[in-house]
Write an enzyme that holds these catalytic residues in place. Structure first.
Site, mmCIF file in Angstrom:
data_model
loop_
_atom_site.group_PDB
_atom_site.id
_atom_site.type_symbol
_atom_site.label_atom_id
_atom_site.label_comp_id
_atom_site.label_asym_id
_atom_site.label_seq_id
_atom_site.Cartn_x
_atom_site.Cartn_y
_atom_site.Cartn_z
ATOM 1 N N GLY B 59 8.177 14.180 -17.174
ATOM 2 C CA GLY B 59 8.310 14.110 -18.620
ATOM 3 C C GLY B 59 7.146 13.476 -19.348
ATOM 4 C CB SER B 60 7.285 11.675 -22.550
ATOM 5 O OG SER B 60 6.388 11.090 -23.455
ATOM 6 C CB SER B 61 1.823 11.225 -21.421
ATOM 7 O OG SER B 61 1.733 11.690 -22.749
ATOM 8 C CB SER B 62 5.410 8.181 -24.804
ATOM 9 O OG SER B 62 4.542 8.719 -25.770
#
Lengths: 415, 153
Positions: B59-62
């Site tokens: 999922g997200s790179s955040s």
């Protein structure tokens, strides 16, 4: 990890405290992942500009106070405010002030105020084979796959660190041998009608992410069906439901003129024949709603391109929407629509433009109800970030549903 | 035991094994550590204080920035076990260290034997070796020893 004399000088504080912090983070990450040196990068796209809490703001302001300036052209991903229409966002005063400080810190480091998750449609297009350091999972997969530039999935905070020192660790997708496909996906048995429909692409992406995780696949059977916005939707879903940072499509993406051209010398680890049933069952996973009573529509994850915004106008054909309709995009698109006299008719039709940010990163939509979307990425993240259930459909279905005020879908497509 | 250390440290806590990949951004509340992803089998559980085993980080790179917030709030996992090396979460620790926070150790090991939800584990990843002790029927034994004898005694 072998550092050059210049890099050791930076590490020792020779270019200021912020550059030393940045080099520590980049070199340590590289060491952990088996890189033996750093390489220069031509540009960066930074996702860390999104406020998630006060600690991230403290980190950004520590970099600013330490004299941080980006060393390469750097674009910014979405923030948590709509700077053009601040009233779109429901935040308390403390959080609003922190978000603004957070965004200002990233601008102060010399990043361009693009505020979009589709920087590749806002003029930031690295060249084939160029090494860059990008964050934002959809931007990473587009940059690698569609542009053929080379980046890993640089997480928030590492992305700005790479931008400050203009370097990234040499590992992963910077190395040509890691860009070869180990998985072959054949979609040529699917109907032309399905492959021609824009709703197919995020569903294929979600299936890809769930099936391959982070592995590199080459897809056969999409020649003549792809366009840039479809590839954008496929990649964004694959990076949300999995960790895909690179895919190839034979005859479409630049590193894959054919399957064989990009297949690993060791051959395929797995081959998948994709069937209509596989696509229909993945499409069902994208929706969580238990009823057809949709309350809102949201499009634009990744941010709408100019062409996608024009498509919505054409689909509306002068009609107005009955349901709240959130169109998430960047200022690069809104400004062009305005210049060309296309913005006002859309706003008059009831389309609410959300600019610089989007509905899953900051409170915009109500916290319950059913939200319809054409985006695989929204379908993935809306339930966890907003509290709404989701209903997946094509752009045409989203527009028709918003106009009718009730769900309108064409399920025959998927048979 | 096998495995490699991505971020060193020592921790103890109950094991929480995730049955599917999890994106921390969009999937975990950055204040409380509660898993919010409604499609996730462990939705509603909290990562806070756990020895969190994630076979597939997705999922997200955040997610790195979410881990930073969790560390600052005291609601991060006590330790993280990843099924494969992944750059995103470890960056949360590297940034938190620059702000002088204590960070959870992160190790890479493909779902080791002791990773069973509910078990209580002490993990020493200060290096160079990873040492794990697990609590069995009230006594603590190093992983790999004959547990049945220890319990019988």
């Amino acid at each position: 990890m072998q550092l050059t004399d210049v890099e050791r000088h930076i590490l020792a504080g020779g270019h200021g405290e912020a550059a030393a912090i940045a080099l520590r983070i980049v070199s340590e990450t590289g060491r952990l992942l088996g890189a033996d040196r750093l390489i220069p990068v031509a540009s960066a796209h930074v996702d860390g500009c999104l406020y998630l809490g006060d600690t991230g703001t403290r980190f950004a302001e520590k970099l600013v106070q330490g004299g941080a300036q980006v060393a390469v052209p750097t674009t910014l991903n979405v923030g948590a405010l709509d700077l053009l229409n601040p009233a779109n966002i429901r935040l308390n005063d403390h959080t609003r002030a922190m978000v603004r400080r957070h965004m200002q810190a990233y601008e102060a480091m010399g990043c361009r105020a693009t505020w979009t998750c589709a920087p590749y449609q806002a003029g930031h297009r690295p060249k084939l084979g160029e090494d860059v350091a990008w964050g934002e999972s959809n931007a990473v997969v587009f940059c690698n796959s569609v542009l053929g530039a080379r980046t890993n999935r640089y997480g928030d905070l590492l992305d700005i660190a790479c931008a400050i020192i203009g370097r990234a660790p040499l590992y992963g997708l910077h190395r040509p041998e890691n860009r070869e496909a180990r998985i072959v996906v054949d979609v040529s048995q699917l109907s032309s009608r399905l492959r021609s429909s824009e709703a197919f692409w995020p569903v294929l992406g979600a299936w890809l992410g769930r099936t391959v995780g982070e592995e590199v696949a080459v897809i056969e059977g999409l020649q003549g069906f792809a366009n840039e916005d479809r590839l954008k939707a496929l990649g964004a879903a694959a990076a949300s439901y999995g960790a895909v940072a690179l895919f190839h499509i034979a005859g479409v993406t630049p590193e894959a003129p054919t399957v064989d051209a990009v297949l690993s010398k060791d051959g395929a680890r797995a081959t998948f024949q994709v069937t209509a049933e596989m696509m229909a069952s993945t499409r069902d996973i994208l929706s969580t709603a238990q009823s057809d009573a949709i309350d809102y529509v949201a499009v634009g994850s990744p941010h709408l391109s100019y062409e996608e915004a024009v498509t919505i106008a054409e689909r509306l054909a002068g009609r107005t929407v009955r349901l709240p309709f959130y169109a998430n995009t960047g200022r690069h698109v809104v400004q062009r629509l305005e210049r060309e006299g296309r913005l006002k008719p859309l706003v008059d039709a009831g389309i609410r433009f959300i600019v610089d940010t989007c509905i899953v990163v900051t409170p915009i939509v109500p916290s319950s109800g059913i939200l319809m979307t054409n985006s695989g990425k929204f379908a993935c993240y809306v339930p966890g970030t907003t509290g709404c259930d989701v209903m997946f459909g094509s752009t045409a279905e989203c527009v028709e549903s918003a106009v009718a005020g009730r769900l309108v879908r064409d399920m025959d497509l998927w048979t | 035991m096998t495995g490699s250390i991505m971020f060193p440290g020592a921790a103890s806590g109950p094991v929480l094994v995730l049955d599917r990949g999890l994106s921390f951004w969009g999937g975990v509340d950055p204040k409380t550590g509660e898993i919010l992803d409604v499609r996730h089998p462990q939705c509603g559980k909290s990562v806070a204080g756990s020895i969190l085993a994630i076979a597939e980080p997705i999922g997200s790179s955040s997610s790195s920035a979410v881990l930073l917030e969790l560390i600052a709030a005291g609601t991060a996992p006590a330790a993280i076990v990843l099924g494969r090396a992944d750059a995103i979460l470890v960056v949360g620790c590297l940034a938190a260290r620059e702000l002088d926070y204590d960070c959870p150790p992160i190790i890479v090991d493909r779902l080791p034997d002791w990773a069973t939800s509910g078990g209580l584990v002490m993990l020493d990843a200060t290096g160079p070796e990873i040492k794990v002790k697990q609590s069995v029927a009230g006594s603590t034994v190093p992983v790999g020893e004959d547990v049945s004898k220890k319990v019988a005694r």
